[in-house]
Design a protein around this motif. Structure first.
Motif, PDB file in Angstrom:
ATOM      1  N   GLY A  98       0.771  -1.237   0.000  1.00  0.00           N
ATOM      2  CA  GLY A  98       0.000   0.000   0.000  1.00  0.00           C
ATOM      3  C   GLY A  98       0.798   1.280   0.000  1.00  0.00           C
ATOM      4  O   GLY A  98       0.547   2.191   0.802  1.00  0.00           O
ATOM      5  N   PHE A  99       1.748   1.420  -0.914  1.00  0.00           N
ATOM      6  CA  PHE A  99       2.459   2.695  -1.056  1.00  0.00           C
ATOM      7  C   PHE A  99       2.804   2.904  -2.533  1.00  0.00           C
ATOM      8  O   PHE A  99       2.877   1.938  -3.301  1.00  0.00           O
ATOM      9  N   HIS A 100       2.995   4.164  -2.922  1.00  0.00           N
ATOM     10  CA  HIS A 100       3.476   4.437  -4.275  1.00  0.00           C
ATOM     11  C   HIS A 100       4.978   4.159  -4.349  1.00  0.00           C
ATOM     12  O   HIS A 100       5.722   4.574  -3.452  1.00  0.00           O
ATOM     13  N   LEU A 101       5.403   3.470  -5.425  1.00  0.00           N
ATOM     14  CA  LEU A 101       6.844   3.232  -5.584  1.00  0.00           C
ATOM     15  C   LEU A 101       7.618   4.541  -5.526  1.00  0.00           C
ATOM     16  O   LEU A 101       8.717   4.593  -4.979  1.00  0.00           O
ATOM     17  N   SER A 102       7.046   5.617  -6.071  1.00  0.00           N
ATOM     18  CA  SER A 102       7.797   6.882  -6.121  1.00  0.00           C
ATOM     19  C   SER A 102       7.589   7.749  -4.882  1.00  0.00           C
ATOM     20  O   SER A 102       8.002   8.915  -4.877  1.00  0.00           O
ATOM     21  N   ASP A 103       6.996   7.210  -3.823  1.00  0.00           N
ATOM     22  CA  ASP A 103       6.798   7.997  -2.595  1.00  0.00           C
ATOM     23  C   ASP A 103       8.157   8.376  -2.001  1.00  0.00           C
ATOM     24  O   ASP A 103       8.914   7.507  -1.573  1.00  0.00           O
ATOM     25  N   PRO A 104       8.473   9.672  -1.969  1.00  0.00           N
ATOM     26  CA  PRO A 104       9.832  10.057  -1.534  1.00  0.00           C
ATOM     27  C   PRO A 104      10.109   9.754  -0.065  1.00  0.00           C
ATOM     28  O   PRO A 104      11.221   9.351   0.273  1.00  0.00           O
ATOM     29  N   ASN A 105       9.100   9.913   0.783  1.00  0.00           N
ATOM     30  CA  ASN A 105       9.343   9.687   2.214  1.00  0.00           C
ATOM     31  C   ASN A 105       9.532   8.215   2.542  1.00  0.00           C
ATOM     32  O   ASN A 105      10.353   7.861   3.381  1.00  0.00           O
ATOM     33  N   LEU A 106       8.747   7.366   1.873  1.00  0.00           N
ATOM     34  CA  LEU A 106       8.785   5.943   2.216  1.00  0.00           C
ATOM     35  C   LEU A 106       9.867   5.184   1.459  1.00  0.00           C
ATOM     36  O   LEU A 106      10.502   4.289   2.012  1.00  0.00           O
ATOM     37  N   VAL A 107      10.056   5.511   0.195  1.00  0.00           N
ATOM     38  CA  VAL A 107      10.876   4.636  -0.652  1.00  0.00           C
ATOM     39  C   VAL A 107      12.284   5.192  -0.903  1.00  0.00           C
ATOM     40  O   VAL A 107      13.236   4.425  -1.034  1.00  0.00           O
ATOM     41  N   ASP A 108      12.436   6.509  -0.933  1.00  0.00           N
ATOM     42  CA  ASP A 108      13.781   7.042  -1.171  1.00  0.00           C
ATOM     43  C   ASP A 108      14.822   6.515  -0.175  1.00  0.00           C
ATOM     44  O   ASP A 108      15.941   6.179  -0.583  1.00  0.00           O
ATOM     45  N   PRO A 109      14.494   6.423   1.122  1.00  0.00           N
ATOM     46  CA  PRO A 109      15.508   5.887   2.049  1.00  0.00           C
ATOM     47  C   PRO A 109      15.940   4.458   1.707  1.00  0.00           C
ATOM     48  O   PRO A 109      17.096   4.089   1.941  1.00  0.00           O
ATOM     49  N   LEU A 110      15.030   3.679   1.133  1.00  0.00           N
ATOM     50  CA  LEU A 110      15.370   2.301   0.763  1.00  0.00           C
ATOM     51  C   LEU A 110      16.277   2.278  -0.466  1.00  0.00           C
ATOM     52  O   LEU A 110      17.243   1.519  -0.543  1.00  0.00           O
TER      53      LEU A 110
END
Ligand SMILES: [Zn+2]
Length: 238
Positions: A98-110
């Motif tokens: 349940g997240f957008h691949l391009s979500d900067p807060n959630l996915v950029d750190p990964l």
């Protein structure tokens, strides 16, 4: 050149189970050398079954870390898997978690961890809202040093978009699991074999069929061996 399957799930979940031994038996039966493994990502999952299987079959199985990007410790978990356990890649499933691949807060750190350790990232990419080909294009542009694999290559409705983005971004690759032969042939024709990577998505497939279909994807022997192993070996520096 080794034949390598770039997409397999291990563990136990309602409706499906697969152990390391199960998967090694499947790859042995059809003549595949190695297989990338990560957990089922539904519900509460851990990477422990992946570590156990890797410990048991270190020469046959290639472990990737899977995380739910919503978990507050997701980036730490990826770092721990790679640094402490020797994992070789990262798997994400934006739709199930349940997240957008391009979500900067959630996915950029990964992706920052992936860039730091120079590991590839494979993401479910079957044209759902949260992981449409445009989401991959955004991340491929934002992280040009991270090699990104679109699992299922934008199947069903996004294959043409997927191919055009893979042409545009040198770090974006298309992974063939569950995609039909015509679409794979088109991708190989448009992109050349170096941007197409074979994976099965076991245990959710007829294993032998997912392997055999690749013989039809290209008539060129050199191209075939790149697709079924050479490309992923290059990204993993095997
Ligand atoms: Zn999968």
């Amino acid at each position: 050149m080794d034949i390598i399957d770039a997409h397999n799930h291990l563990g136990v979940r309602p409706g499906a189970t697969q152990t390391g031994a199960d998967l090694v038996a499947k790859i042995d039966a059809v003549g595949v050398d190695k297989a990338v493994i990560f957990p089922f990502v539904e519900g509460n999952f851990t990477n422990d079954p992946i570590k156990e299987a890797f410990d048991q079959f270190p020469d046959r199985l290639i472990p990737y870390c899977a995380v739910n990007a919503w978990q507050p410790d997701a980036a730490d978990e990826v770092r721990r898997c790679v640094r402490d356990w020797g994992f070789k890649g990262l798997k994400l499933h934006p739709t199930i978690n349940g997240f957008h691949l391009s979500d900067p807060n959630l996915v950029d750190p990964l992706f920052q961890v992936a860039e730091e350790y120079d590991i590839p990232v494979i993401v479910h990419g079957a044209t759902d809202l949260l992981n449409s080909p445009t989401e991959f294009a955004i991340m491929a542009a934002r992280f040009p040093k991270v090699n990104l694999l679109m699992a299922h290559m934008g199947f069903f409705w996004g294959v043409e978009q997927a191919i055009s983005f893979a042409k545009q971004y040198p770090n974006l690759y298309l992974e063939t699991s569950r995609a039909p032969i015509f679409e794979i042939q088109t991708a190989v024709k448009e992109l050349g074999p170096h941007k197409v990577i074979w994976g099965t998505d076991s245990p959710f497939v007829d294993y032998e069929w997912e392997f055999k279909k690749m013989e039809r994807a290209t008539l060129d022997k050199a191209g075939y061996s790149e697709i079924v192993g050479g490309n992923i070996a290059r990204l993993l520096k095997l």
